[in-house]
Design a protein around this motif. Structure first.
Motif, short mmCIF file in Angstrom:
data_model
loop_
_atom_site.label_atom_id
_atom_site.label_comp_id
_atom_site.label_asym_id
_atom_site.label_seq_id
_atom_site.Cartn_x
_atom_site.Cartn_y
_atom_site.Cartn_z
N GLN A 116 0.85 -1.19 0.00
CA GLN A 116 0.00 0.00 0.00
C GLN A 116 0.88 1.23 0.00
O GLN A 116 1.86 1.30 0.74
CB GLN A 116 -0.90 -0.01 1.23
CG GLN A 116 -2.01 -1.00 1.07
CD GLN A 116 -2.85 -1.04 2.29
OE1 GLN A 116 -2.35 -1.25 3.39
NE2 GLN A 116 -4.13 -0.83 2.11
N GLU A 117 0.51 2.13 -0.83
CA GLU A 117 1.30 3.34 -0.97
C GLU A 117 1.39 4.06 0.37
O GLU A 117 0.43 4.09 1.13
CB GLU A 117 0.68 4.25 -2.03
CG GLU A 117 1.69 4.74 -3.02
CD GLU A 117 1.05 5.34 -4.24
OE1 GLU A 117 -0.04 4.89 -4.61
OE2 GLU A 117 1.64 6.28 -4.79
N GLY A 118 2.54 4.59 0.63
CA GLY A 118 2.70 5.34 1.86
C GLY A 118 3.08 4.47 3.04
O GLY A 118 3.15 4.93 4.17
N ARG A 119 3.33 3.21 2.80
CA ARG A 119 3.64 2.32 3.89
C ARG A 119 5.11 1.96 3.88
O ARG A 119 5.70 1.71 2.84
CB ARG A 119 2.83 1.06 3.75
CG ARG A 119 2.60 0.40 5.06
CD ARG A 119 1.67 -0.74 4.93
NE ARG A 119 2.26 -1.91 5.55
CZ ARG A 119 2.66 -1.95 6.80
NH1 ARG A 119 2.57 -0.89 7.56
NH2 ARG A 119 3.20 -3.05 7.29
N HIS A 169 6.84 -0.72 -8.21
CA HIS A 169 5.42 -0.98 -8.42
C HIS A 169 4.56 -0.11 -7.52
O HIS A 169 5.03 0.46 -6.56
CB HIS A 169 5.11 -2.45 -8.19
CG HIS A 169 5.78 -3.32 -9.20
ND1 HIS A 169 5.63 -3.13 -10.53
CD2 HIS A 169 6.64 -4.34 -9.05
CE1 HIS A 169 6.35 -4.02 -11.18
NE2 HIS A 169 6.98 -4.76 -10.29
N GLY A 172 -1.28 -1.58 -4.25
CA GLY A 172 -2.09 -2.75 -4.54
C GLY A 172 -1.33 -3.88 -5.18
O GLY A 172 -1.92 -4.86 -5.61
N GLY A 208 2.12 -6.44 6.25
CA GLY A 208 1.39 -5.64 5.28
C GLY A 208 -0.06 -6.06 5.22
O GLY A 208 -0.50 -6.92 5.98
N ARG A 209 -0.78 -5.47 4.31
CA ARG A 209 -2.18 -5.85 4.19
C ARG A 209 -2.27 -7.25 3.62
O ARG A 209 -1.79 -7.53 2.52
CB ARG A 209 -2.90 -4.86 3.28
CG ARG A 209 -4.39 -5.07 3.32
CD ARG A 209 -5.13 -4.13 2.41
NE ARG A 209 -6.53 -4.51 2.37
CZ ARG A 209 -7.43 -4.07 3.23
NH1 ARG A 209 -7.09 -3.20 4.14
NH2 ARG A 209 -8.68 -4.47 3.14
#
Lengths: 535, 332
Positions: A116-119, A169, A172, A208-209
């Motif tokens: 996820q962006e920002g992670r 990348h 998502g 992560g997610r």
């Protein structure tokens, strides 16, 4: 003084015996052809169940694949938190049930995460897993008994993530982390197993997610176990018979048994213990300690085999310091390497598999102290193995050096005696060669099975499994090897003085040597050495 | 009486002619699976209306029959269609052909794009079926020990089950009749479909685990793990760019399949008329995408995205919404 059978046996009889042993050996390889691969695996995908009541501490609350509320995927989890999600795995898939022949179950989980962006990402992710294992059995009418708790533990694990793959990348995108070993069962007593995994909210900040979770289970193939156990069932009485015959031979002698005979006897006993088909009991009794037991059995056998080689080389050193020989104490330096190596491996094994008896989710490798401890044991074992091989190589080198020195004295002997000694040296060399061949075959088959397992055998449908053929072949080889040793190194019943001349070349026997004086020697090779040193 | 006779004759004639008509229509109506996959997405993702049935496979008799008969396959097929279409459109978002030109299928020609769509549809199908197998969603397809007739118990106890991806590949080959010989044109389609299967097989990751004495490697078991589908579109795009044109007479044989290349029969039409009004991302991209028509004056749009994400757990993430001004370029 009688020699061993090896020296007294005619070339013809020896070849017949070798032929029989080789037939056994070939049979072992052929038996492997019908066996499937030693182990198999199953990939089980998670079913995502929703636990609306996560604070319920009831230990017998189980979520199955048919749970009341389940999610199709983890893309939309609004209103839910990590403690609401239960990853459910039912084993085995495809409406079959585990068989007790399948011996053991090793489970590993793989958490598929998406970026996820920002992670911020870390290369090593600390995981905290709440895992519960339950079992069920098949009833007579084909239904299942209710799920019963097997184990529940909150375990820490870590996984290594490949961050390079996601550098360019976007949001998502999935990224790869290593697989996490989760549990290990020493036997498969029950028919069905159910694993409920939760990821406690507070401790999993680095994860992560989670996008998907997969479980991979490894179990032994029932067919392979059957083939192995049948081999053991055949070999056990055979080895026992050879052992009894050997011991009777030793005992009818008037002298006390020699060290090499004791060593051979204990080697035979450990082989018989290894061959004992203990697996039959695990079909009827719940024996989670089967893994430790088989580890210990194999460990003791290998330790004995290694010690035997040492003593074998030592006893044929051809240097006789009378009075000190024929005693284990002489080999304490060499044998201690084996003892240290085996003890450290045993402690390591008990630390991991011993605790797994109580908690199948336990792993020694997760805590830093545990890792250091485990590593130090393994390194210690490796070091002593190196020491051992140095000792062994040195001793074998000494033996060969002595033989070549003594061989130069041979031409000055009478012809009969020379032929006799040449025969002995030839057969000793032959046996050394057999040992080397066995060791080489073992090493090569180990490498081959690794390669075979690692290769892309997925597309071609092979009719047989290389690794199981190699396994049964090598297992049979050591059986044949030790049986051969027991037979050839048993004391000969032929009393030389009573049968002084060779008869028609059928039995090459010669008059006893005049200078033989040491009563407890077992082979005339060593007596030859004594004689040579006197000369 | 004469009137009745006449009526009967008329009815017979009309029914016969209808039959003849139907017969003449039949080969026209038979459509390839990939064409159906991408045709379904034409209707702006409102396929939820026809979910949980196999109606969209009308025209592909064999596939539709299997879809109806195999338990759980309906949902999986729909999922695979969604995956194929979404990933293809996402991958070709900034290309002249954006995976939305379905005319490529209508007139029996195999363009570079048609070939690619075949590979996309097959790879997505294999991926979803293998994943569903692992979840136990397809009990009729991912059976244990495929060579044996049921009950599988004995075979399972003897040698375990085969790998999910293997079982899924076997089923996909059956589903798409890949081993059945056809004319040169369908052979080419099947070749491109097999390329899709190959890409999935190559996308597997090998994992090994030692479980011998004291967990040493005296016993080692390896298996292949299906990696997420996300990499596949990128690989297929490379094949798309390196595709080769072939003549119908020469059907690709299995022998030279180690040099996999996407194969097509006809040169693609010009897609320039399709790019009107489409966004492009950079100067170079706009130059090719807009077919030298140029772009509309840049529009500044506020784009919002997630930022400062805070993971309270692996499942829920609280993020802030940040916004950024972004210039959007649109083809004339």
């Amino acid at each position: 003084m009688p020699g061993t059978i090896l020296e007294n046996l005619s070339g013809k009889k020896l070849s017949v015996l070798v032929g029989i042993l080789l037939t056994f050996q070939l049979a072992c390889f052929l038996v492997g052809l019908i066996a499937p691969s030693p182990a198999n695996f199953q990939n089980v995908g998670a079913t995502f169940c929703v636990d609306r009541n996560p604070d319920n501490k009831d230990e017998n609350r189980w979520f199955t694949r048919q749970c009341k509320e389940s999610l199709h995927d983890l893309g939309n989890t609004t209103g839910l938190s990590a403690k609401n999600i239960v990853f459910v795995f039912e084993m085995p898939l495809f409406r079959v049930d585990f068989s007790r022949w399948q011996q053991k179950l090793v489970g590993m989980v793989h958490f598929e995460q998406i970026y996820q962006e920002g992670r911020k990402l870390t290369p090593t992710v600390q995981l905290s897993i709440d895992a519960r294992l339950a079992y069920a059995d098949k009833t007579l009418d084909g239904a299942r008994t209710p799920w019963t708790r097997y184990a529940h533990a909150q375990e820490n694990r870590h996984m290594d993530c490949d961050l390079d793959a996601i550098r360019d990348h976007k949001d998502g995108y999935p990224y790869d982390c290593s697989m996490v070993p989760l549990f290990e069962l020493g036997n498969l007593y029950h028919d069905y197993y159910l694993l409920n995994v939760r990821l406690p909210q507070s401790q999993n900040s680095e994860l992560g997610r989670v996008h998907d979770v997969q479980l991979n289970v490894i179990f032994m193939n029932g067919g392979f176990t059957k083939v192995c156990v049948s081999m053991k069932t055949v070999f056990f009485p055979l080895v026992l018979g050879v052992l009894l015959w050997f011991w009777r031979r030793v005992f009818i002698l008037s002298r006390t048994p020699a060290l090499l005979e004791y060593m051979l006897l204990s080697l035979g006993v450990t082989l018989a213990v290894l061959n004992f088909p203990l697996e039959y009991f695990s079909l009827y009794f719940d024996m989670p300690y089967m893994l430790i037991l088989s580890d210990v059995r194999q460990g003791v056998f290998y330790a004995m085999l290694l010690s035997f080689w040492l003593v074998f080389a030592g006893e044929h050193m051809l240097i006789q310091d009378n009075g000190e020989k024929n005693c284990l104490k002489m080999y304490w330096k060499h044998l201690s390497t084996i003892a240290v190596g085996c003890m450290s491996l045993l402690i390591f094994d008990l630390c991991e598999r011993g605790v797994q008896l109580v908690n199948p989710f336990y792993s020694i490798w997760v805590t830093p102290t545990g890792t250091h401890l485990a590593l130090s044991f393994v390194i210690l074992a490796g070091l002593s193995a190196c020491m051992y091989f140095l000792f062994l190589c040195y001793m074998v080198w000494c033996v060969f050096k002595n033989i070549s020195i003594k061989r130069s004295v041979l031409p000055s002997m009478s012809q009969a005696r020379r032929l006799h000694y040449e025969g002995i040296i030839y057969r000793f060399n032959f046996l050394m060669a057999v040992t080397l061949i066995c060791a080489a075959v073992t090493v090569v088959s180990f490498i081959l099975s690794q390669v075979a397992e690692g290769q892309n055998k997925w597309d071609e449908e092979l009719d047989f499994e290389v690794s199981s053929v190699l396994y049964t072949g090598v297992y049979g080889m050591w059986n044949v090897y030790i049986c051969g040793m027991l037979m050839l190194y048993a004391p000969s019943h032929k009393q030389w003085p009573s049968d002084p001349t060779g008869q028609d070349g059928e039995e090459l026997e010669f008059s006893r040597l005049p200078t033989e004086s040491v009563p407890s020697e077992i082979s005339s090779l060593t007596s030859f050495a004594t004689k040579a040193s006197i000369e | 009486m004469k009137l009745v006779f006449l009526v009967i004759i008329i009815i017979i004639i009309s029914s016969v002619s209808e039959n003849i008509n139907r017969k003449s229509q039949l080969p026209k109506r038979r459509r390839s699976f990939s064409a159906l996959v991408f045709a379904g997405a034409n209707k702006n993702n409102n396929n939820s209306v026809s979910t949980e049935n196999c109606r969209w496979l009308r025209g592909a008799k064999h596939q539709r029959r299997l879809c109806v008969r195999r338990k759980g396959l309906q949902a999986v097929l729909l999922k695979s269609r969604e995956l194929a279409v979404d990933s293809c459109q996402k991958e070709f978002e900034y290309d002249q052909w954006n995976c939305k030109n379905f005319k490529a299928h209508s007139n029996k020609k195999i363009y570079r794009e048609t070939a690619l769509m075949t590979s996309f549809a097959t790879s997505a199908l294999l991926h979803t079926i293998a994943t569903a197998c692992a979840r136990g969603d397809l009990p009729d397809i991912c059976k244990c020990a495929v060579h044996v007739k049921p009950p599988y118990g004995a075979a399972w106890r003897w040698g375990g089950c085969s790998d999910n991806v293997k079982a899924a590949t076997r089923f996909v080959k059956r589903f798409l009749q890949l081993n059945k010989a056809g004319d040169a044109r369908t052979d080419l389609e099947k070749y491109n479909a097999r390329l899709g299967l190959m890409v999935i097989a190559k996308n597997e990751e090998k994992i090994c685990k030692c479980h011998g004495i004291s967990n040493s490697c005296t016993h080692r078991t390896c298996w292949k793990r299906l990696k997420p589908y996300d990499v596949v579109p990128k690989i297929l795009k490379i094949y798309y760019h390196s595709a080769i044109i072939v003549s119908t007479t020469k059907a690709p044989s299995e022998v030279d399949s180690h040099k996999w290349k996407l194969r097509y029969l006809h040169e693609s039409p010009n897609f320039c008329h399709l790019t009107v009004g489409r966004p492009c991302k950079s100067r170079e991209n706009c130059a090719t995408l807009c077919c030298s028509r140029g772009t509309h004056p840049p529009i500044v749009k506020q784009k919002s995205f997630w930022c400062n994400c805070n993971m309270s757990s692996s499942i829920d993430v609280t993020c802030k919404v940040c916004s950024e001004n972004k210039t959007v370029l649109i083809c004339k």
